[in-house]
Design a protein around this motif. Structure first.
Motif, PDB file in Angstrom:
ATOM      1  N   ARG A  68       0.952  -0.804   0.509  1.00 48.98           N
ATOM      2  CA  ARG A  68      -0.756   0.335  -0.122  1.00 48.98           C
ATOM      3  C   ARG A  68       1.095   1.239  -0.011  1.00 48.98           C
ATOM      4  NH1 ARG A  68      -5.153  -0.747   3.768  1.00 48.98           N
ATOM      5  NH2 ARG A  68      -5.197  -3.415   2.674  1.00 48.98           N
ATOM      6  N   LEU A  69       0.821   2.038  -1.168  1.00 47.19           N
ATOM      7  CA  LEU A  69       1.221   3.709  -0.683  1.00 47.19           C
ATOM      8  C   LEU A  69       0.176   4.269  -0.704  1.00 47.19           C
ATOM      9  CD1 LEU A  69       2.715   2.616  -4.343  1.00 47.19           C
ATOM     10  CD2 LEU A  69       3.785   2.476  -2.434  1.00 47.19           C
ATOM     11  N   THR A  70       0.967   5.081   0.587  1.00 45.97           N
ATOM     12  CA  THR A  70       0.015   6.004   0.736  1.00 45.97           C
ATOM     13  C   THR A  70       0.618   7.553   1.360  1.00 45.97           C
ATOM     14  OG1 THR A  70      -1.558   4.554   2.159  1.00 45.97           O
ATOM     15  CG2 THR A  70      -1.784   6.787   3.224  1.00 45.97           C
ATOM     16  N   CYS A  71      -0.264   8.956   0.429  1.00 44.42           N
ATOM     17  CA  CYS A  71       0.280  10.491   0.640  1.00 44.42           C
ATOM     18  C   CYS A  71      -0.988  10.520   0.908  1.00 44.42           C
ATOM     19  CB  CYS A  71       1.150  10.167  -1.046  1.00 44.42           C
ATOM     20  SG  CYS A  71       1.973  12.111  -0.614  1.00 44.42           S
ATOM     21  N   GLY A  72      -1.112  11.449   1.462  1.00 47.13           N
ATOM     22  CA  GLY A  72      -1.902  12.311   2.028  1.00 47.13           C
ATOM     23  C   GLY A  72      -3.513  11.527   2.083  1.00 47.13           C
ATOM     24  N   LYS A  73      -4.300  11.657   1.571  1.00 49.88           N
ATOM     25  CA  LYS A  73      -5.243  11.602   1.605  1.00 49.88           C
ATOM     26  C   LYS A  73      -5.351  10.111   0.042  1.00 49.88           C
ATOM     27  CE  LYS A  73      -7.356  14.751  -2.407  1.00 49.88           C
ATOM     28  NZ  LYS A  73      -7.956  15.077  -2.449  1.00 49.88           N
ATOM     29  N   TRP A  74      -4.681   9.943  -0.403  1.00 46.58           N
ATOM     30  CA  TRP A  74      -3.962   8.867  -1.689  1.00 46.58           C
ATOM     31  C   TRP A  74      -4.149   7.291  -0.810  1.00 46.58           C
ATOM     32  CZ3 TRP A  74      -6.032   9.686  -6.251  1.00 46.58           C
ATOM     33  CH2 TRP A  74      -6.347  11.252  -6.647  1.00 46.58           C
ATOM     34  N   THR A  75      -4.436   6.717  -1.340  1.00 48.56           N
ATOM     35  CA  THR A  75      -4.055   4.624  -1.244  1.00 48.56           C
ATOM     36  C   THR A  75      -4.091   4.151  -2.131  1.00 48.56           C
ATOM     37  OG1 THR A  75      -4.033   5.359   1.182  1.00 48.56           O
ATOM     38  CG2 THR A  75      -3.202   3.106   0.518  1.00 48.56           C
ATOM     39  N   ILE A  76      -2.799   3.571  -3.088  1.00 49.36           N
ATOM     40  CA  ILE A  76      -2.497   3.392  -3.885  1.00 49.36           C
ATOM     41  C   ILE A  76      -2.313   1.081  -3.158  1.00 49.36           C
ATOM     42  CG2 ILE A  76      -1.698   2.203  -5.946  1.00 49.36           C
ATOM     43  CD1 ILE A  76      -0.944   5.362  -6.674  1.00 49.36           C
ATOM     44  N   CYS A  77      -3.264   0.989  -3.639  1.00 48.21           N
ATOM     45  CA  CYS A  77      -2.923  -1.100  -3.216  1.00 48.21           C
ATOM     46  C   CYS A  77      -2.161  -1.719  -4.198  1.00 48.21           C
ATOM     47  CB  CYS A  77      -4.144  -1.785  -2.624  1.00 48.21           C
ATOM     48  SG  CYS A  77      -4.564  -0.684  -1.301  1.00 48.21           S
ATOM     49  N   VAL A  78      -1.062  -2.334  -4.812  1.00 50.07           N
ATOM     50  CA  VAL A  78      -0.822  -2.995  -5.428  1.00 50.07           C
ATOM     51  C   VAL A  78      -0.215  -4.679  -4.970  1.00 50.07           C
ATOM     52  CG1 VAL A  78       1.142  -3.586  -6.716  1.00 50.07           C
ATOM     53  CG2 VAL A  78       0.583  -1.014  -5.801  1.00 50.07           C
ATOM     54  N   VAL A  79      -1.033  -5.310  -5.806  1.00 46.73           N
ATOM     55  CA  VAL A  79      -0.517  -6.605  -5.186  1.00 46.73           C
ATOM     56  C   VAL A  79       0.623  -7.738  -6.123  1.00 46.73           C
ATOM     57  CG1 VAL A  79      -3.113  -6.703  -4.007  1.00 46.73           C
ATOM     58  CG2 VAL A  79      -2.894  -7.524  -6.544  1.00 46.73           C
ATOM     59  N   SER A  80      -0.023  -8.731  -5.339  1.00 45.21           N
ATOM     60  CA  SER A  80       1.623  -9.351  -6.409  1.00 45.21           C
ATOM     61  C   SER A  80       0.711  -9.996  -7.764  1.00 45.21           C
ATOM     62  CB  SER A  80       0.954 -11.032  -5.916  1.00 45.21           C
ATOM     63  OG  SER A  80       2.228 -11.680  -6.679  1.00 45.21           O
ATOM     64  N   GLY A  81       1.058  -9.454  -9.074  1.00 46.52           N
ATOM     65  CA  GLY A  81       0.838  -9.705 -10.784  1.00 46.52           C
ATOM     66  C   GLY A  81       0.759  -8.465 -10.880  1.00 46.52           C
ATOM     67  N   PHE A  82       0.824  -7.377 -10.390  1.00 48.91           N
ATOM     68  CA  PHE A  82       0.377  -6.182 -10.889  1.00 48.91           C
ATOM     69  C   PHE A  82       1.180  -5.575 -12.631  1.00 48.91           C
ATOM     70  CE2 PHE A  82       4.146  -5.146  -8.876  1.00 48.91           C
ATOM     71  CZ  PHE A  82       4.823  -4.052  -8.890  1.00 48.91           C
ATOM     72  N   ASN A  83       0.479  -4.660 -13.114  1.00 46.35           N
ATOM     73  CA  ASN A  83       0.600  -4.463 -14.764  1.00 46.35           C
ATOM     74  C   ASN A  83       1.705  -2.838 -13.875  1.00 46.35           C
ATOM     75  OD1 ASN A  83       1.533  -3.209 -16.533  1.00 46.35           O
ATOM     76  ND2 ASN A  83      -0.591  -3.107 -17.377  1.00 46.35           N
ATOM     77  N   PRO A  84       2.989  -3.051 -13.504  1.00 50.30           N
ATOM     78  CA  PRO A  84       3.761  -2.377 -13.785  1.00 50.30           C
ATOM     79  C   PRO A  84       3.965  -1.175 -14.401  1.00 50.30           C
ATOM     80  CG  PRO A  84       5.335  -3.669 -14.796  1.00 50.30           C
ATOM     81  CD  PRO A  84       3.979  -4.589 -14.621  1.00 50.30           C
ATOM     82  N   ILE A  85       3.008  -1.643 -15.585  1.00 49.56           N
ATOM     83  CA  ILE A  85       3.045  -0.595 -16.617  1.00 49.56           C
ATOM     84  C   ILE A  85       2.403   0.706 -16.558  1.00 49.56           C
ATOM     85  CG2 ILE A  85       2.437   0.849 -19.009  1.00 49.56           C
ATOM     86  CD1 ILE A  85       4.413  -1.651 -20.030  1.00 49.56           C
ATOM     87  N   LEU A  86       1.118  -0.194 -15.354  1.00 52.01           N
ATOM     88  CA  LEU A  86      -0.109   0.779 -15.447  1.00 52.01           C
ATOM     89  C   LEU A  86       0.084   1.499 -13.924  1.00 52.01           C
ATOM     90  CD1 LEU A  86      -3.386   0.962 -15.164  1.00 52.01           C
ATOM     91  CD2 LEU A  86      -3.616  -1.154 -14.016  1.00 52.01           C
ATOM     92  N   LEU A  87       0.982   1.243 -13.688  1.00 52.93           N
ATOM     93  CA  LEU A  87       1.547   1.440 -12.192  1.00 52.93           C
ATOM     94  C   LEU A  87       2.698   3.254 -12.204  1.00 52.93           C
ATOM     95  CD1 LEU A  87       1.297   1.395  -9.228  1.00 52.93           C
ATOM     96  CD2 LEU A  87       3.829  -0.341  -9.378  1.00 52.93           C
ATOM     97  N   ALA A  88       3.498   3.034 -13.526  1.00 58.47           N
ATOM     98  CA  ALA A  88       4.007   3.844 -13.706  1.00 58.47           C
ATOM     99  C   ALA A  88       3.127   4.570 -13.764  1.00 58.47           C
ATOM    100  CB  ALA A  88       4.725   3.111 -14.828  1.00 58.47           C
ATOM    101  N   ASP A  89       2.047   4.757 -14.694  1.00 55.54           N
ATOM    102  CA  ASP A  89       0.943   5.667 -15.401  1.00 55.54           C
ATOM    103  C   ASP A  89       0.606   6.132 -14.559  1.00 55.54           C
ATOM    104  OD1 ASP A  89       2.157   5.447 -18.032  1.00 55.54           O
ATOM    105  OD2 ASP A  89       0.533   3.838 -17.967  1.00 55.54           O
ATOM    106  N   LEU A  90      -0.224   5.506 -13.474  1.00 56.76           N
ATOM    107  CA  LEU A  90      -0.740   5.710 -12.540  1.00 56.76           C
ATOM    108  C   LEU A  90      -0.044   7.162 -11.235  1.00 56.76           C
ATOM    109  CD1 LEU A  90      -3.820   5.861 -10.678  1.00 56.76           C
ATOM    110  CD2 LEU A  90      -2.125   3.614  -9.148  1.00 56.76           C
ATOM    111  N   LEU A  91       1.097   6.502 -11.203  1.00 57.40           N
ATOM    112  CA  LEU A  91       1.922   7.419 -10.342  1.00 57.40           C
ATOM    113  C   LEU A  91       2.123   8.754 -11.319  1.00 57.40           C
ATOM    114  CD1 LEU A  91       4.366   4.377  -8.445  1.00 57.40           C
ATOM    115  CD2 LEU A  91       2.581   6.057  -8.076  1.00 57.40           C
ATOM    116  N   ARG A  92       2.312   8.664 -11.780  1.00 58.02           N
ATOM    117  CA  ARG A  92       2.907  10.366 -12.901  1.00 58.02           C
ATOM    118  C   ARG A  92       1.378  10.351 -12.809  1.00 58.02           C
ATOM    119  NH1 ARG A  92       5.706   6.980 -16.068  1.00 58.02           N
ATOM    120  NH2 ARG A  92       3.878   6.106 -17.884  1.00 58.02           N
ATOM    121  N   VAL A  93       0.305  10.786 -12.691  1.00 50.75           N
ATOM    122  CA  VAL A  93      -1.604  10.789 -13.034  1.00 50.75           C
ATOM    123  C   VAL A  93      -1.383  11.574 -12.011  1.00 50.75           C
ATOM    124  CG1 VAL A  93      -3.817  10.937 -12.795  1.00 50.75           C
ATOM    125  CG2 VAL A  93      -2.752   9.849 -14.525  1.00 50.75           C
ATOM    126  N   VAL A  94      -1.257  10.508 -10.345  1.00 48.87           N
ATOM    127  CA  VAL A  94      -0.921  11.179  -9.129  1.00 48.87           C
ATOM    128  C   VAL A  94       0.170  12.265  -8.881  1.00 48.87           C
ATOM    129  CG1 VAL A  94      -0.732  10.284  -6.283  1.00 48.87           C
ATOM    130  CG2 VAL A  94      -2.927   8.778  -8.036  1.00 48.87           C
TER     131      VAL A  94
END
Length: 98
Positions: A68-94
């Motif tokens: 779980r990545l938490t920053c202020g009011k944001w929490t992003i949960c990453v589970v085993s087998g996640f899509n690293p490209i999707l996570l990178a895109d999500l982190l850029r948006v956040v």
């Protein structure tokens, strides 16, 4: 075009309630150029140097293999087998929003 003109364009787009792409299309502005301007404006607004965040590792016995990545009011949960490209895109948006 100076920075104040770019700031005005970016502010107008953000206040429109439209997506940046749709707003640019409606205004006849090339979307890629707008992204360059918005990036420059964001850097000017957030000129403070980046800092590392404090990280606390906790083991949740009920949800194995989750991060779980938490920053202020944001929490992003990453589970085993996640899509690293999707996570990178999500982190850029956040990063742009925060």
């Amino acid at each position: 075009m100076d920075i104040s003109e770019k700031q005005a364009i970016v502010a107008e787009c953000r206040a429109s309630g439209m997506t940046a792409k749709a707003w640019c299309e409606a205004k006849g502005i090339e979307y890629r150029q707008y992204v360059v301007w918005a990036t420059k404006v964001n850097r000017e607004e957030h000129h403070a140097p980046q800092q590392w965040a404090n990280v606390t590792m906790k083991k949740d016995e009920h949800i194995p293999d989750e991060i779980r990545l938490t920053c202020g009011k944001w929490t992003i949960c990453v589970v085993s087998g996640f899509n690293p490209i999707l996570l990178a895109d999500l982190l850029r948006v956040v990063d742009e929003v925060c």
